[in-house]
Design a protein around this motif. Structure first.
Motif, PDB file in Angstrom:
ATOM      1  N   PRO A 103      37.945  -3.858 -32.329  1.00  0.00           N
ATOM      2  CA  PRO A 103      36.955  -4.127 -33.362  1.00  0.00           C
ATOM      3  C   PRO A 103      36.899  -5.231 -33.629  1.00  0.00           C
ATOM      4  O   PRO A 103      37.788  -5.988 -34.071  1.00  0.00           O
ATOM      5  N   MET A 104      35.539  -5.866 -34.252  1.00  0.00           N
ATOM      6  CA  MET A 104      35.419  -7.092 -34.623  1.00  0.00           C
ATOM      7  C   MET A 104      34.624  -6.941 -36.066  1.00  0.00           C
ATOM      8  O   MET A 104      33.595  -6.100 -36.260  1.00  0.00           O
ATOM      9  N   THR A 105      34.961  -7.642 -37.062  1.00  0.00           N
ATOM     10  CA  THR A 105      34.111  -7.684 -38.385  1.00  0.00           C
ATOM     11  C   THR A 105      32.839  -8.263 -38.333  1.00  0.00           C
ATOM     12  O   THR A 105      32.861  -9.110 -37.416  1.00  0.00           O
ATOM     13  N   VAL A 113      42.313  -3.510 -42.816  1.00  0.00           N
ATOM     14  CA  VAL A 113      40.955  -4.614 -42.974  1.00  0.00           C
ATOM     15  C   VAL A 113      39.946  -4.154 -43.980  1.00  0.00           C
ATOM     16  O   VAL A 113      39.515  -3.030 -43.885  1.00  0.00           O
ATOM     17  N   ARG A 114      39.604  -4.942 -44.738  1.00  0.00           N
ATOM     18  CA  ARG A 114      38.799  -4.516 -46.005  1.00  0.00           C
ATOM     19  C   ARG A 114      37.464  -4.276 -45.311  1.00  0.00           C
ATOM     20  O   ARG A 114      36.378  -3.304 -45.564  1.00  0.00           O
ATOM     21  N   GLN A 115      36.844  -5.206 -44.415  1.00  0.00           N
ATOM     22  CA  GLN A 115      35.733  -5.099 -43.938  1.00  0.00           C
ATOM     23  C   GLN A 115      35.427  -3.974 -42.748  1.00  0.00           C
ATOM     24  O   GLN A 115      36.401  -3.678 -41.998  1.00  0.00           O
ATOM     25  N   ALA A 116      34.447  -3.415 -42.599  1.00  0.00           N
ATOM     26  CA  ALA A 116      34.138  -2.430 -41.470  1.00  0.00           C
ATOM     27  C   ALA A 116      34.159  -3.243 -40.243  1.00  0.00           C
ATOM     28  O   ALA A 116      33.808  -4.566 -40.099  1.00  0.00           O
ATOM     29  N   GLY A 117      34.556  -2.481 -39.243  1.00  0.00           N
ATOM     30  CA  GLY A 117      34.710  -3.257 -37.773  1.00  0.00           C
ATOM     31  C   GLY A 117      33.463  -2.631 -37.150  1.00  0.00           C
ATOM     32  O   GLY A 117      32.824  -1.723 -37.315  1.00  0.00           O
ATOM     33  N   TYR A 118      33.168  -3.104 -36.032  1.00  0.00           N
ATOM     34  CA  TYR A 118      32.095  -2.903 -35.236  1.00  0.00           C
ATOM     35  C   TYR A 118      32.542  -2.944 -33.690  1.00  0.00           C
ATOM     36  O   TYR A 118      33.315  -3.839 -33.261  1.00  0.00           O
ATOM     37  N   VAL A 119      32.324  -1.950 -32.999  1.00  0.00           N
ATOM     38  CA  VAL A 119      32.983  -1.516 -31.463  1.00  0.00           C
ATOM     39  C   VAL A 119      31.622  -1.082 -30.525  1.00  0.00           C
ATOM     40  O   VAL A 119      30.866  -0.549 -30.898  1.00  0.00           O
TER      41      VAL A 119
END
Length: 161
Positions: free
Chosen positions: A47-49, A85-91
């Protein structure tokens, strides 16, 4: 920077990501940035923020945010919680192509409902207008039926892999 962001550097992926930006963007009616973002996430092993996507793509926060929303709505990307990680990730969704087809089916279902309502409301109109509304309804009825069967067939194919 996460391992996902690191994996995109120096690997020769930039031309492929640019190709995604141009080709997917054009084919799907998306801005090139959405296609580039799709390419980055499709090739990312993790995942990437939003911040990582911004940096990787050289995009503004607003643009990266808008493009991730577009891809989520189109069924290819999902927002996830990344441990630590505090930020959401996107996959990139494992079932992204089913998600994309489901999105198309949903759009056509909405347009079929519009066609049904328009046909009812157009009963007092001239025959040429009524014929156009009937054609619209027939088209979307055809599309919904075929997209539903196509999605079922594709999901069965994927389940057999």
């Amino acid at each position: 920077m996460s391992p996902a962001a690191d994996s995109n550097s120096g690997m020769g992926e930039e031309p492929l990501i640019e190709d995604f930006g141009q080709r997917i963007g054009r084919a799907m009616g998306w801005p090139p940035m959405a296609g580039r973002l799709a390419g980055v996430l499709m090739l990312s092993p993790a995942p990437m923020t939003l911040s990582e996507l911004q940096t990787t793509l050289g995009a503004s926060k607003g643009s990266a945010s808008e493009m991730t929303r577009l891809l989520v709505a189109n069924g290819t990307v999902e927002r996830v919680k990344v441990p630590g990680v505090r930020q959401a990730g996107y996959v990139w969704r494992d079932d992204a192509w089913s998600g994309c087809l489901q999105h198309q089916l949903d759009q056509n279902r909405q347009l079929l409902e519009l066609a049904r309502t328009a046909q009812e409301r157009g009963l007092g109109m001239a025959e040429v207008q009524q014929a156009r509304l009937r054609d619209m309804y027939a088209y979307y009825e055809f599309m919904v039926g075929h997209l539903r069967r196509l999605l079922d067939e594709y999901e069965q194919l994927q389940a057999g892999r």
